[in-house]
Write an enzyme that holds these catalytic residues in place. Sequence first.
Site, PDB file in Angstrom:
ATOM      1  CB  SER A 254     -36.377 -21.485   1.894  1.00  0.00           C
ATOM      2  OG  SER A 254     -35.025 -21.094   1.837  1.00  0.00           O
ATOM      3  CG  HIS A 312     -39.726 -19.889  -1.023  1.00  0.00           C
ATOM      4  ND1 HIS A 312     -39.009 -18.752  -1.324  1.00  0.00           N
ATOM      5  CD2 HIS A 312     -38.813 -20.818  -0.629  1.00  0.00           C
ATOM      6  CE1 HIS A 312     -37.720 -18.980  -1.114  1.00  0.00           C
ATOM      7  NE2 HIS A 312     -37.584 -20.228  -0.704  1.00  0.00           N
TER       8      HIS A 312
END
Length: 357
Positions: A254, A312
């Site tokens: 991610s 993230h």
Amino acid sequence: MAWWCWARAAGPRAHRLTVLLEPRRGFRRARPRTEEPPPAAAAEPPAAEARPAPPRRSLCPPPPARAGRPPARRLVRPLLFAVGFTGTAFGAAAIWQYEALKARVQTYFEGARADWLDRIRPQKRGDFRKQVNSWWNNLTEGQRTVTGIIAANVFVFCLWRLPGMRRIMFTYFTSDPSSRALCSPMLLSTFSHFSLFHMAANMYVLWSFSSSIVSLLGCEQFIAVYLSAGVVSTFVSYVAKMATGKFEPSLGASGAIMTVLAAVCTKMPEAKLAIIFLPMFTFTAGSALKAIIAFDTAGLALGWRFFDHAAHLGGALFGMWYVTYGHELIWKNREPLVKAWHEMRTKNTGKGGGRSN
């Protein structure tokens, strides 16, 4: 007291009823159990040293037990590894691009001759290899580039299904600043997924943005950015975990994919995007990037633990920084390295020719 007296006068069933009633009423001490305690109970640490287990996240395997809080100096080695790996990745990408261009020029006429032979050679129908080659040639350059990354993620996902590999996977394919291994998981965890849904979602986003990011950066530069983003985002996750004291393993692509997403959205903010399940609703890439950053910022501030929001954010900020400043600072200054590599190759080629004569 009347309940206890009635139970003793009730015949053969009186003893069973007495055992049930006395602990609740408190008239006498309960009979000690004769069963041996399970071995795990005797090996439990004291209550003062026990730490409450974090809630299990569906995208991660259950974390192994960690002892104590690591010191802040453990971040020095990951920081040096992130800087060194990023420099090595971009240097290798520059040399790779040089070699690819050189090989492309040298094999241009050979490729033209091979295409001419394929046209005059009888074509085989139903040949599986021909079908695979046709599918491969119909892919864009970006899709061909990320195919290897997707294959590596699928392979590591299969390794998680092997019980004998669990200890190795926890040590080297999950990132945690309190773990024994610090540096290698910063890269290996980028290719690691425990949940099939997690892997499928990440690989779908990577496949969707592959053509845009490769056309923007090129194959070699994209690989360097993707690998560096995985290491940088993991380091940001390390810093957040050390600051908050919430240590649990993280894994997944991610962080690197957020770099790809942020880079494309920064360079093309007016591009139209849509959610796969809701294709009727469209929004601009710039709005999507702002919403994602706001969501991860809120998750990090409020302590949400379903995603690694720090990774993230680290990946998104790295992607925005690279396409704004990093490309000019790193990639466009690769000429001295490429020139030195060219001179070394030319010198080695000349020495080799002299010996052969």
